[in-house]
Design a protein around this motif. Structure first.
Motif, PDB file in Angstrom:
ATOM      1  N   LEU A 120      56.964 -20.338  33.336  1.00  0.00           N
ATOM      2  CA  LEU A 120      56.503 -18.993  33.000  1.00  0.00           C
ATOM      3  C   LEU A 120      57.508 -17.935  33.442  1.00  0.00           C
ATOM      4  O   LEU A 120      57.678 -16.900  32.777  1.00  0.00           O
ATOM      5  CB  LEU A 120      55.138 -18.735  33.638  1.00  0.00           C
ATOM      6  CG  LEU A 120      53.979 -19.559  33.071  1.00  0.00           C
ATOM      7  CD1 LEU A 120      52.711 -19.332  33.877  1.00  0.00           C
ATOM      8  CD2 LEU A 120      53.739 -19.221  31.608  1.00  0.00           C
ATOM      9  N   HIS A 141      54.096  -8.550  35.106  1.00  0.00           N
ATOM     10  CA  HIS A 141      53.330  -9.677  34.583  1.00  0.00           C
ATOM     11  C   HIS A 141      52.728 -10.421  35.772  1.00  0.00           C
ATOM     12  O   HIS A 141      53.461 -10.921  36.639  1.00  0.00           O
ATOM     13  CB  HIS A 141      54.218 -10.622  33.780  1.00  0.00           C
ATOM     14  CG  HIS A 141      54.935  -9.961  32.644  1.00  0.00           C
ATOM     15  ND1 HIS A 141      54.327  -9.654  31.453  1.00  0.00           N
ATOM     16  CD2 HIS A 141      56.229  -9.534  32.528  1.00  0.00           C
ATOM     17  CE1 HIS A 141      55.189  -9.084  30.644  1.00  0.00           C
ATOM     18  NE2 HIS A 141      56.359  -8.995  31.264  1.00  0.00           N
ATOM     19  N   PHE A 143      50.233 -13.415  37.406  1.00  0.00           N
ATOM     20  CA  PHE A 143      49.613 -14.723  37.198  1.00  0.00           C
ATOM     21  C   PHE A 143      48.904 -15.113  38.486  1.00  0.00           C
ATOM     22  O   PHE A 143      49.539 -15.195  39.546  1.00  0.00           O
ATOM     23  CB  PHE A 143      50.651 -15.777  36.827  1.00  0.00           C
ATOM     24  CG  PHE A 143      51.381 -15.498  35.547  1.00  0.00           C
ATOM     25  CD1 PHE A 143      50.881 -15.935  34.335  1.00  0.00           C
ATOM     26  CD2 PHE A 143      52.576 -14.786  35.555  1.00  0.00           C
ATOM     27  CE1 PHE A 143      51.555 -15.686  33.152  1.00  0.00           C
ATOM     28  CE2 PHE A 143      53.259 -14.527  34.384  1.00  0.00           C
ATOM     29  CZ  PHE A 143      52.745 -14.974  33.175  1.00  0.00           C
ATOM     30  N   TYR A 153      46.120 -14.300  33.380  1.00  0.00           N
ATOM     31  CA  TYR A 153      47.284 -13.458  33.088  1.00  0.00           C
ATOM     32  C   TYR A 153      46.847 -12.017  32.884  1.00  0.00           C
ATOM     33  O   TYR A 153      45.900 -11.745  32.147  1.00  0.00           O
ATOM     34  CB  TYR A 153      48.014 -13.947  31.839  1.00  0.00           C
ATOM     35  CG  TYR A 153      49.059 -12.968  31.337  1.00  0.00           C
ATOM     36  CD1 TYR A 153      50.244 -12.776  32.046  1.00  0.00           C
ATOM     37  CD2 TYR A 153      48.848 -12.225  30.183  1.00  0.00           C
ATOM     38  CE1 TYR A 153      51.186 -11.864  31.599  1.00  0.00           C
ATOM     39  CE2 TYR A 153      49.793 -11.322  29.732  1.00  0.00           C
ATOM     40  CZ  TYR A 153      50.957 -11.152  30.445  1.00  0.00           C
ATOM     41  OH  TYR A 153      51.891 -10.248  30.009  1.00  0.00           O
ATOM     42  N   HIS A 155      48.673  -7.848  32.578  1.00  0.00           N
ATOM     43  CA  HIS A 155      49.889  -7.067  32.359  1.00  0.00           C
ATOM     44  C   HIS A 155      49.623  -5.652  32.832  1.00  0.00           C
ATOM     45  O   HIS A 155      48.716  -4.979  32.327  1.00  0.00           O
ATOM     46  CB  HIS A 155      50.263  -7.089  30.871  1.00  0.00           C
ATOM     47  CG  HIS A 155      51.543  -6.404  30.564  1.00  0.00           C
ATOM     48  ND1 HIS A 155      51.777  -5.736  29.382  1.00  0.00           N
ATOM     49  CD2 HIS A 155      52.690  -6.266  31.302  1.00  0.00           C
ATOM     50  CE1 HIS A 155      52.985  -5.220  29.391  1.00  0.00           C
ATOM     51  NE2 HIS A 155      53.556  -5.535  30.550  1.00  0.00           N
ATOM     52  N   ARG A 177      44.988  -9.686  27.877  1.00  0.00           N
ATOM     53  CA  ARG A 177      44.457 -10.572  28.902  1.00  0.00           C
ATOM     54  C   ARG A 177      44.228 -11.961  28.302  1.00  0.00           C
ATOM     55  O   ARG A 177      43.882 -12.097  27.145  1.00  0.00           O
ATOM     56  CB  ARG A 177      43.118 -10.070  29.442  1.00  0.00           C
ATOM     57  CG  ARG A 177      43.106  -8.705  30.079  1.00  0.00           C
ATOM     58  CD  ARG A 177      41.684  -8.339  30.430  1.00  0.00           C
ATOM     59  NE  ARG A 177      41.565  -7.021  31.039  1.00  0.00           N
ATOM     60  CZ  ARG A 177      40.403  -6.461  31.333  1.00  0.00           C
ATOM     61  NH1 ARG A 177      39.275  -7.098  31.061  1.00  0.00           N
ATOM     62  NH2 ARG A 177      40.364  -5.255  31.884  1.00  0.00           N
TER      63      ARG A 177
END
Length: 261
Positions: A120, A141, A143, A153, A155, A177
């Motif tokens: 990722l 970003h 995680f 996830y 943002h 999302r």
């Protein structure tokens, strides 16, 4: 193929967020996954994202290093694209972003989580000095691992703090999302030997089959109860037999006036 509006929205959002990404044409259903590394090499890339849609509902995300691998297959759930979210976050198109992972992906994390973190990071970390990127860092970003074992996830925008609110930036969510469930990790690029298999993963087809079975059982119970009720009402309406002892204790008396009752 067979992608819905939500799936297309996720793809468009990823292309906009990652200035070093390049979108290619759709892969026909008859083509094998083994053709993806060749396509990526011809385009001059070393990491590939592939969105696979099954039955117009189930979305799977493949992430792989080209040409040698490894690669991961994710099941994407809880997808909310940008057009469905009313969020106030915003960032510059083409800017570089910070890639943040929770403590679950640290040094003592299992091997499959560390592999997911590496892949990722290769995808979402914009290379410094890329021709299509801008020299600004204004989004993040994120995680994180939830209680169900899914990778959540998010943002965010890295907004400047208000006066007197502190020194660090303020996180304002932008979107989209989604939740990623690791299904399998392969040793090659979009194939090869299995390095990790998630035994706790339940296929969406099995979930739908169980739901149909439970719904069918409930319908059968309702149908049986309706038939029993109908039979009960039919029996209640049936004429009752004559009771021979009905008038045994009936008394006859004479009222004033000579009339017999």
């Amino acid at each position: 193929r067979a992608a819905g509006p939500r799936h297309v929205g996720l793809l468009e959002a990823l292309v906009r967020m990652l200035p070093h990404a390049r979108k290619d044409c759709k892969l026909e259903g008859k083509e094998k996954l083994g053709a993806i590394p060749e396509i990526v090499e011809l385009a001059g890339g070393n990491v590939a994202l592939f969105l696979e849609v099954r039955k117009h509902v189930d979305l799977y995300l493949w992430v792989g290093l080209v040409p040698e691998g490894p690669s991961i297959k994710f099941h994407v759930t809880a997808l909310r694209p940008l057009d469905e979210l009313s969020l106030t976050g915003n960032c510059l198109c083409g800017s570089r972003g910070v890639v943040s992972f929770g403590a679950e992906f640290g040094e003592g994390a299992p091997a499959h989580l560390r592999a997911a973190r590496e892949l990722l990071t290769r995808v979402f970390a914009v290379p410094e000095g890329h021709p299509k990127s801008k020299p600004f860092v204004d989004h993040c970003h994120s995680f994180n691992l939830d209680a169900a074992g899914r990778i959540q996830y998010r943002h965010y925008q890295l907004a400047p703090p208000e006066a007197g609110a502190g020194q660090g930036p303020v996180l304002v969510e932008i979107g989209p999302r989604c939740a990623l469930t690791i299904i399998r990790i392969f040793g090659g690029a979009f194939g090869g030997p299995t390095l990790y298999s998630n035994e706790a993963f339940v296929h969406p087809n099995a979930v739908r089959a169980d739901l149909r079975q439970r719904t069918g059982d409930r319908y059968a119970r309702k149908t049986g109860a309706r038939a029993q009720r109908k039979a009960h009402l039919a029996g209640a309406r049936r004429a009752m037999p004559r009771d021979e002892l009905k008038d045994v204790f009936r008394e006859e008396f004479v009222v004033p006036g000579g009339e017999e009752a």
